[in-house]
Design a protein around this motif. Structure first.
Motif, PDB file in Angstrom:
ATOM      1  N   LYS A  30      -4.214  20.293  -0.364  1.00  0.00           N
ATOM      2  CA  LYS A  30      -5.173  21.387  -0.559  1.00  0.00           C
ATOM      3  C   LYS A  30      -5.746  21.753   0.801  1.00  0.00           C
ATOM      4  O   LYS A  30      -6.366  20.911   1.465  1.00  0.00           O
ATOM      5  N   GLY A  31      -5.503  23.011   1.199  1.00  0.00           N
ATOM      6  CA  GLY A  31      -5.896  23.413   2.547  1.00  0.00           C
ATOM      7  C   GLY A  31      -5.083  22.636   3.551  1.00  0.00           C
ATOM      8  O   GLY A  31      -3.847  22.708   3.544  1.00  0.00           O
ATOM      9  N   ASP A  32      -5.756  21.875   4.396  1.00  0.00           N
ATOM     10  CA  ASP A  32      -5.032  21.048   5.371  1.00  0.00           C
ATOM     11  C   ASP A  32      -5.241  19.569   5.073  1.00  0.00           C
ATOM     12  O   ASP A  32      -5.119  18.730   5.951  1.00  0.00           O
ATOM     13  N   VAL A  34      -1.642  17.724   8.595  1.00  0.00           N
ATOM     14  CA  VAL A  34      -2.274  17.449   7.304  1.00  0.00           C
ATOM     15  C   VAL A  34      -3.169  16.219   7.419  1.00  0.00           C
ATOM     16  O   VAL A  34      -2.693  15.116   7.690  1.00  0.00           O
ATOM     17  N   SER A  35      -4.459  16.409   7.217  1.00  0.00           N
ATOM     18  CA  SER A  35      -5.415  15.306   7.299  1.00  0.00           C
ATOM     19  C   SER A  35      -5.168  14.308   6.171  1.00  0.00           C
ATOM     20  O   SER A  35      -4.978  14.683   5.005  1.00  0.00           O
ATOM     21  N   GLY A  36      -5.148  13.024   6.517  1.00  0.00           N
ATOM     22  CA  GLY A  36      -4.976  11.973   5.525  1.00  0.00           C
ATOM     23  C   GLY A  36      -3.538  11.624   5.213  1.00  0.00           C
ATOM     24  O   GLY A  36      -3.279  10.711   4.429  1.00  0.00           O
ATOM     25  N   LEU A  37      -2.582  12.333   5.825  1.00  0.00           N
ATOM     26  CA  LEU A  37      -1.162  12.057   5.614  1.00  0.00           C
ATOM     27  C   LEU A  37      -0.619  11.276   6.807  1.00  0.00           C
ATOM     28  O   LEU A  37      -0.718  11.735   7.955  1.00  0.00           O
ATOM     29  N   PHE A  38      -0.038  10.095   6.538  1.00  0.00           N
ATOM     30  CA  PHE A  38       0.481   9.214   7.582  1.00  0.00           C
ATOM     31  C   PHE A  38       1.986   9.030   7.395  1.00  0.00           C
ATOM     32  O   PHE A  38       2.479   8.993   6.273  1.00  0.00           O
ATOM     33  N   PHE A  39       2.712   8.893   8.518  1.00  0.00           N
ATOM     34  CA  PHE A  39       4.143   8.592   8.497  1.00  0.00           C
ATOM     35  C   PHE A  39       4.360   7.231   9.154  1.00  0.00           C
ATOM     36  O   PHE A  39       3.749   6.931  10.184  1.00  0.00           O
TER      37      PHE A  39
END
Length: 623
Positions: A130-132, A361-366
């Motif tokens: 949602k959003g970024d 994307v904030s909160g998304l980790f790889f």
């Protein structure tokens, strides 16, 4: 089914995902580990081994930080070796052969005993943004699971394509389906993606091999272990490996299949690991070599399955079989399964922050192979760091970032996000400019206090480390403060063809000589008495010997690291507009804008950014 919002959702349960889930859960975050097959948690997709050159240091670092890989490696080891013992201690690298089935089982059992951790088996088909900001994941059944953060550790499963000769079929690894959907969604969000390739050798039936024609490769006479904890003990029994060689005849038979090789007929367009090439690639690239080593590695204590290290291939299965039967000891070989290559999607890691959180994307980790790395150890360390930082983000605490002079893990992540990679990235000691500081023997000194501070390493771990450090420091001080008489030390020096002394001298000075060992010093009564009185174990003795012998090198590297850290402290504002610095080169503006380094030190390591460009930055920042 999922009424709650998780703090951390981890997608994938390989080495990266398992460490990520354990770290986040152990730091108090409600965590969900979702994977396509819960039977394959911590699966060793390729070789049945952990550690090796530079990789062993990473496993020790994971253990020092409170991760599980070291403990599980020790519990399921069938052989231990300390590699590079003929070189200096900066190069020593522990490695174990593992029991493949027990390794995966032990991972699952340890994770099931970890509080705050839930499990779910299904394919994740997409992410919810949602959003970024990430808000959850969507499964192939259409379930939506909400999460404050998400860690993607998809391994080789994203649009995975397996090659055996001219045959191609979708798969994440042999016998398992590929994963679809996530790549397209990430690309639609603005992420850049690419393709990479890796491979694996045939697995064979050990009952069909003649080991008498091979060279035995035993483990160490006095095996050590990975974990600094008391949860494991060194091996008392070991299984040997064996070694054989290819030959010109084997090469000729393999060449007969080159026209059907996906490596040479254009089927595979992506780049494979430079430092772990396929057998056909080795024959092609090193045409002057008439033989290559093959390591015959057992897959466990009781199984008859063997892994043929050095024979990674995607040639047709009939060609693999025909050629392998000409290797000494393999004349009657039976295959369990042929070797294959696999292509998969990855995302260039320059799109990440030092925390392994994506910039878009904030909160998304790889973490893991999605970032272009190869190897269990590299993946596990990234998973650990992503899990830690996802948990810290939810707790609204400062991120946990390890510098290049503090750990190989710091070198790995900095290399990835600063330089990127166009081929599967593998860690080597040569990549670490401070490798004398980053030894396998002192990872607990370097990292356990840092991990304890963020709530991951236990109080017991910290106490053990402090006790060991106190004993090591006291022993080094003993050598600095205690003199030895000529009549005591000269017989030792003479036996080593070393110059004798004419008067009493400090033990530290004598012990610093390269040909004088701890065993030599222990023949001195006062030294042995100190060891007995203070109950010094092997780890303390090794640590003290290194501190004495390499004091000059260690101090020099510490000084160099301190200079680097001054630049590390110079922060560059987020989303800085480099176009306004007219004196920067065009290439520097382009690279700095794309990568958005956090510090001047990181900017200096970007390919294409010159010392003159850094000077311009420093002038602008008033330095």
């Amino acid at each position: 089914m999922f009424g709650k919002e998780y703090d951390v959702i981890v997608v994938g349960a390989g080495h990266a995902g398992s460490e990520a889930a354990a770290a986040a859960a152990n730091m108090g975050s409600s965590t969900l580990l979702i994977t396509m097959n819960l039977q394959n948690i911590g699966q060793m997709s390729c070789n049945p081994a952990m550690g090796g050159i530079a990789k062993g240091q990473i496993v020790r670092e994971i253990d020092a930080l409170g991760g599980y890989s070291g403990i599980i490696s020790d519990k399921t080891a069938i052989q231990f070796k300390m590699l590079n013992k003929s070189k200096g201690p900066a190069m020593w690298s522990p490695r174990v052969q593992s029991d493949r089935m027990r390794f995966s089982e032990t991972w699952r059992l340890m994770l099931e005993q970890t509080p705050n951790l839930d499990f779910y088996q299904e394919m994740v088909a997409g992410i919810i943004v949602k959003g970024d900001k990430i808000v959850g994941v969507r499964t192939s059944l259409g379930l939506e699971v909400r999460g404050k953060t998400v860690v993607l550790t998809n391994g080789t499963f994203l649009n995975g394509l397996i090659h055996i000769g001219e045959k191609q079929f979708g798969g994440g690894r042999a016998g398992e389906s590929a994963s679809f959907g996530i790549t397209k969604e990430l690309v639609d969000l603005g992420f850049e993606s690419g393709r990479m390739k890796t491979g694996t050798p045939p697995r064979v039936d050990g009952r069909s091999l003649d080991f008498s024609k091979m060279i035995i490769q035993p483990g160490d006479e006095h095996p050590e272990k990975f974990s600094y904890s008391n949860a494991t003990k060194p091996l008392t029994e070991q299984r040997p490996c064996h070694m054989s060689y290819t030959s010109p005849l084997v090469h000729d038979l393999l060449k007969e299949g080159f026209d059907r090789s996906p490596m040479f007929n254009g089927s595979i367009k992506s780049i494979g690991p430079r430092y772990c090439p396929s057998i056909e690639d080795k024959i092609n690239r090193f045409a002057d070599k008439d033989r290559h080593q093959l390591f015959v590695e057992p897959e466990g204590w009781n199984t008859v399955e063997y892994y043929i290290n050095g024979f990674s291939t995607s040639l047709p299965e009939d060609v693999q079989f025909k050629a392998m039967r000409q290797v000494a000891g393999f004349e009657n070989v039976k295959f369990f399964r042929p070797g294959y290559a696999i292509e998969y999607d990855y995302f260039p890691p320059t799109q990440l922050k030092h925390t392994l959180e994506t910039k878009l994307v904030s909160g998304l980790f790889f973490a893991g192979q999605i970032n272009g790395t190869t190897g269990y150890e590299e993946a596990a360390s990234q998973g650990l760091m992503a899990g830690i930082n996802a948990s810290l983000k939810v707790q609204e605490k400062d991120p946990f970032i390890i510098q290049r002079n503090e750990a190989y893990i710091g070198v790995l992540i900095d290399d990835l996000i600063t330089k990127g990679t166009e081929e599967p990235y593998r860690m080597f000691t040569s990549r670490a400019e401070y490798r004398t500081l980053l030894r396998q023997d002192n990872a607990d000194f370097r990292l356990t206090p840092m991990s304890h501070k963020i709530g991951l390493a236990s109080d017991e771990r910290l106490r053990m480390m402090e006790k060991k450090e106190k004993k090591s420091d006291a022993f080094v001080k003993f050598f600095k403060d205690t003199s030895v008489a000529p009549e005591v030390i000269n017989p030792i020096l003479e036996s080593k063809d070393s110059a004798v002394v004419g008067q009493s001298d400090k033990m530290f000075k004598v012990f610093s000589r390269p040909n004088i060992t701890m065993d030599d010093m222990r023949t001195i009564d006062t030294v042995e008495a100190f060891i007995s009185e203070n109950e010094l174990d092997h780890e303390v003795l090794q640590q003290a010997e290194i501190q004495v012998k390499y004091a000059g090198y260690i101090n020099k590297e510490k000084n160099n690291a301190d200079k680097l850290n001054r630049l590390e402290g110079l922060k560059i504002p987020a989303n800085f507009d480099y176009s306004k610095l007219k004196s920067l080169s065009y290439e520097a503006k382009e690279k700095l804008t794309a990568i958005q380094p956090a510090t001047v030190s990181q900017a200096s390591r970007i390919s294409g950014v010159s010392p003159n460009d850094i000077s311009v930055l420093l002038v602008y920042m008033g330095r």
